[in-house]
Motif scaffolding. Structure first.
Motif, PDB file in Angstrom:
ATOM      1  N   ASN A 173      -3.132  -1.937  13.393  1.00 32.64           N
ATOM      2  CA  ASN A 173      -2.638  -1.946  14.771  1.00 32.64           C
ATOM      3  C   ASN A 173      -2.170  -3.349  15.135  1.00 32.64           C
ATOM      4  OD1 ASN A 173      -2.643  -2.106  17.767  1.00 32.64           O
ATOM      5  ND2 ASN A 173      -3.442  -0.023  17.633  1.00 32.64           N
ATOM      6  N   ARG A 174      -0.913  -3.452  15.525  1.00 34.33           N
ATOM      7  CA  ARG A 174      -0.345  -4.726  15.923  1.00 34.33           C
ATOM      8  C   ARG A 174       0.324  -4.604  17.301  1.00 34.33           C
ATOM      9  NH1 ARG A 174      -3.541  -6.182  13.127  1.00 34.33           N
ATOM     10  NH2 ARG A 174      -3.466  -7.466  11.241  1.00 34.33           N
ATOM     11  N   GLY A 175      -0.458  -4.124  18.253  1.00 26.60           N
ATOM     12  CA  GLY A 175       0.005  -4.053  19.632  1.00 26.60           C
ATOM     13  C   GLY A 175      -0.468  -5.263  20.420  1.00 26.60           C
ATOM     14  N   ILE A 176       0.374  -5.749  21.329  1.00 29.37           N
ATOM     15  CA  ILE A 176       0.012  -6.846  22.228  1.00 29.37           C
ATOM     16  C   ILE A 176       0.404  -6.441  23.645  1.00 29.37           C
ATOM     17  CG2 ILE A 176       0.410  -9.250  22.887  1.00 29.37           C
ATOM     18  CD1 ILE A 176       0.899  -9.931  20.006  1.00 29.37           C
ATOM     19  N   GLY A 177      -0.573  -6.482  24.541  1.00 31.29           N
ATOM     20  CA  GLY A 177      -0.352  -6.053  25.918  1.00 31.29           C
ATOM     21  C   GLY A 177       0.754  -6.826  26.612  1.00 31.29           C
ATOM     22  N   GLY A 178       1.603  -6.086  27.336  1.00 32.41           N
ATOM     23  CA  GLY A 178       2.645  -6.696  28.148  1.00 32.41           C
ATOM     24  C   GLY A 178       3.921  -7.047  27.429  1.00 32.41           C
ATOM     25  N   GLN A 179       3.972  -6.864  26.096  1.00 31.50           N
ATOM     26  CA  GLN A 179       5.128  -7.349  25.353  1.00 31.50           C
ATOM     27  C   GLN A 179       6.381  -6.497  25.540  1.00 31.50           C
ATOM     28  OE1 GLN A 179       4.683  -8.627  21.248  1.00 31.50           O
ATOM     29  NE2 GLN A 179       4.282 -10.637  22.146  1.00 31.50           N
ATOM     30  N   THR A 200      -0.097   0.602  22.519  1.00 23.22           N
ATOM     31  CA  THR A 200      -0.487   0.620  21.108  1.00 23.22           C
ATOM     32  C   THR A 200      -1.868   0.012  20.902  1.00 23.22           C
ATOM     33  OG1 THR A 200       1.792   0.599  20.311  1.00 23.22           O
ATOM     34  CG2 THR A 200       0.118  -0.248  18.812  1.00 23.22           C
ATOM     35  N   ILE A 201      -2.122  -1.188  21.431  1.00 20.74           N
ATOM     36  CA  ILE A 201      -3.436  -1.804  21.238  1.00 20.74           C
ATOM     37  C   ILE A 201      -4.505  -1.035  22.014  1.00 20.74           C
ATOM     38  CG2 ILE A 201      -3.288  -3.487  23.117  1.00 20.74           C
ATOM     39  CD1 ILE A 201      -4.792  -4.018  19.573  1.00 20.74           C
ATOM     40  N   GLY A 202      -4.112  -0.398  23.115  1.00 20.12           N
ATOM     41  CA  GLY A 202      -5.059   0.408  23.883  1.00 20.12           C
ATOM     42  C   GLY A 202      -5.563   1.602  23.100  1.00 20.12           C
ATOM     43  N   SER A 254       0.845  -1.185   0.000  1.00 23.50           N
ATOM     44  CA  SER A 254       0.000   0.000   0.000  1.00 23.50           C
ATOM     45  C   SER A 254       0.884   1.240   0.000  1.00 23.50           C
ATOM     46  CB  SER A 254      -0.905   0.023   1.239  1.00 23.50           C
ATOM     47  OG  SER A 254      -1.518   1.287   1.399  1.00 23.50           O
ATOM     48  N   THR A 255       0.481   2.250  -0.761  1.00 19.35           N
ATOM     49  CA  THR A 255       1.304   3.457  -0.841  1.00 19.35           C
ATOM     50  C   THR A 255       1.331   4.216   0.473  1.00 19.35           C
ATOM     51  OG1 THR A 255      -0.607   4.701  -1.679  1.00 19.35           O
ATOM     52  CG2 THR A 255       0.902   3.746  -3.303  1.00 19.35           C
ATOM     53  N   GLU A 256       0.345   3.975   1.338  1.00 13.09           N
ATOM     54  CA  GLU A 256       0.303   4.701   2.605  1.00 13.09           C
ATOM     55  C   GLU A 256       0.019   3.795   3.797  1.00 13.09           C
ATOM     56  OE1 GLU A 256      -2.330   8.025   2.385  1.00 13.09           O
ATOM     57  OE2 GLU A 256      -1.113   9.096   0.917  1.00 13.09           O
ATOM     58  N   ARG A 257       0.141   2.484   3.642  1.00 13.37           N
ATOM     59  CA  ARG A 257      -0.135   1.569   4.756  1.00 13.37           C
ATOM     60  C   ARG A 257       0.870   1.789   5.874  1.00 13.37           C
ATOM     61  NH1 ARG A 257      -0.724  -4.444   3.090  1.00 13.37           N
ATOM     62  NH2 ARG A 257      -2.789  -3.674   2.500  1.00 13.37           N
ATOM     63  N   VAL A 258       0.347   1.874   7.095  1.00 18.83           N
ATOM     64  CA  VAL A 258       1.178   2.096   8.271  1.00 18.83           C
ATOM     65  C   VAL A 258       0.839   1.033   9.312  1.00 18.83           C
ATOM     66  CG1 VAL A 258       1.793   3.691  10.133  1.00 18.83           C
ATOM     67  CG2 VAL A 258       1.205   4.590   7.857  1.00 18.83           C
ATOM     68  N   VAL A 259       1.858   0.373   9.845  1.00 17.42           N
ATOM     69  CA  VAL A 259       1.662  -0.561  10.944  1.00 17.42           C
ATOM     70  C   VAL A 259       2.092   0.103  12.245  1.00 17.42           C
ATOM     71  CG1 VAL A 259       2.373  -2.742  11.994  1.00 17.42           C
ATOM     72  CG2 VAL A 259       1.940  -2.632   9.531  1.00 17.42           C
ATOM     73  N   PHE A 260       1.162   0.150  13.200  1.00 15.43           N
ATOM     74  CA  PHE A 260       1.467   0.604  14.555  1.00 15.43           C
ATOM     75  C   PHE A 260       1.870  -0.635  15.347  1.00 15.43           C
ATOM     76  CE2 PHE A 260      -0.663   4.218  12.969  1.00 15.43           C
ATOM     77  CZ  PHE A 260      -0.462   5.295  13.837  1.00 15.43           C
ATOM     78  N   PHE A 261       3.113  -0.689  15.777  1.00 19.97           N
ATOM     79  CA  PHE A 261       3.675  -1.900  16.373  1.00 19.97           C
ATOM     80  C   PHE A 261       4.093  -1.613  17.806  1.00 19.97           C
ATOM     81  CE2 PHE A 261       7.147  -5.213  16.484  1.00 19.97           C
ATOM     82  CZ  PHE A 261       6.314  -6.305  16.309  1.00 19.97           C
ATOM     83  N   GLY A 277      -0.971   6.072  35.427  1.00 22.48           N
ATOM     84  CA  GLY A 277       0.368   6.628  35.299  1.00 22.48           C
ATOM     85  C   GLY A 277       1.191   6.017  34.183  1.00 22.48           C
ATOM     86  N   VAL A 278       0.620   5.031  33.460  1.00 23.54           N
ATOM     87  CA  VAL A 278       1.350   4.336  32.396  1.00 23.54           C
ATOM     88  C   VAL A 278       0.540   4.265  31.103  1.00 23.54           C
ATOM     89  CG1 VAL A 278       2.431   2.150  31.707  1.00 23.54           C
ATOM     90  CG2 VAL A 278       2.636   2.941  34.073  1.00 23.54           C
ATOM     91  N   HIS A 279      -0.715   3.881  31.211  1.00 22.28           N
ATOM     92  CA  HIS A 279      -1.559   3.653  30.032  1.00 22.28           C
ATOM     93  C   HIS A 279      -2.430   4.874  29.751  1.00 22.28           C
ATOM     94  CE1 HIS A 279      -0.536  -0.404  31.488  1.00 22.28           C
ATOM     95  NE2 HIS A 279      -0.489  -0.694  30.194  1.00 22.28           N
ATOM     96  N   PRO A 280      -2.332   5.436  28.548  1.00 19.12           N
ATOM     97  CA  PRO A 280      -3.048   6.688  28.253  1.00 19.12           C
ATOM     98  C   PRO A 280      -4.568   6.555  28.306  1.00 19.12           C
ATOM     99  CG  PRO A 280      -1.295   6.313  26.670  1.00 19.12           C
ATOM    100  CD  PRO A 280      -1.435   5.048  27.455  1.00 19.12           C
ATOM    101  N   THR A 281      -5.185   7.638  28.698  1.00 23.86           N
ATOM    102  CA  THR A 281      -6.626   7.813  28.580  1.00 23.86           C
ATOM    103  C   THR A 281      -6.919   8.347  27.181  1.00 23.86           C
ATOM    104  OG1 THR A 281      -6.463  10.083  29.362  1.00 23.86           O
ATOM    105  CG2 THR A 281      -6.811   8.378  31.039  1.00 23.86           C
TER     106      THR A 281
END
Length: 228
Positions: A72-78, A54-56, A42-49, A201-205
């Motif tokens: 979105n390719r986030g996995i909690g705790g990784q 990230t998954i939040g 894709s000319t503009e495909r972006v993976v958030f890793f 204090g760690v995970h964004p709202t």
């Protein structure tokens, strides 16, 4: 009753440990859904890793990912070693134009064992080099502020995160990569985040992600321009 609860907790963690032992990098999380994505570039495909931050983002502010070529390719705790193992499956094989990598805080927290800042940077370098070898533009993000970890207090992330961020920024300059500085926009006077931006204090709202969103879009636009 107390003994029963202790036994139940032990069995739960034993089961979780068994699962991780068989799929330590959690390759199974996105394996099937990846097959449904077109493998054409894709000319503009972006993976958030990344990790839970990230998954939040996808769960807390889904509108950001709607009608955009964002995956979105986030996995909690990784941690970064886990992410490095799944980098081919969850990034390279999706043929994005850009990958935006946000990682390191779980390494500092020791989620998969002791890690030095050099270890973390080394894994980020390896991911970046793999991406560049596959003609993917790399955005490395600063780790978000944290004055302490609620689940593992006393590890001094308020000192280690700024030091790691300085290392990441220096590397992006040396390797001609893109640096995305979330830290400066979100940090408070104790090198953490206020509760309106991160509930623990760690995970964004949602308010935290609303600060991150325009910064990410600006960095992505620059990366795509560089790629073209």
């Amino acid at each position: 009753m107390k003994n029963f609860l202790l036994l139940a907790s032990f069995c739960f963690f034993l089961h979780q440990g068994s699962i991780l032992a068989q799929d330590w990098a959690q390759l199974g999380v996105f394996r099937e859904v990846n097959k449904k994505i077109s493998m054409t570039s894709s000319t503009e495909r972006v993976v958030f890793f990344g990790n839970s931050i990230t998954i939040g983002w996808l769960h807390t502010m889904p509108s950001f990912f709607e009608d955009r070529p964002f995956i979105n390719r986030g996995i909690g705790g990784q941690t970064t070693p886990q992410m490095l193992v799944r980098f081919r499956q969850d990034v390279l094989d999706l043929h994005p134009k850009v990958v935006i990598i946000l990682a390191g805080t779980n390494d500092i927290a020791g989620n998969t064992g002791p890690m030095t800042l050099d270890d973390i940077l080394g894994n980020l370098k390896s991911m970046s080099e793999l991406a560049k070898a596959n003609n993917i533009e790399v955005i490395l993000c600063s780790v978000l502020p944290a004055s302490d970890y609620p689940w593992r207090p006393g590890l001094e992330p308020d000192k280690k995160i700024p030091a790691l961020n300085a290392m990441i920024k220096e590397y992006t300059e040396q390797a001609s990569l893109h640096f995305l500085d979330y830290y400066t926009a979100m940090v408070n006077d104790i090198n953490g985040m206020d509760k309106d931006l991160a509930y623990d204090g760690v995970h964004p709202t949602k308010a935290g992600y609303e600060i991150m969103a325009p910064l990410a879009l600006e960095a992505i636009a620059k990366a795509i321009k560089t790629a073209n």
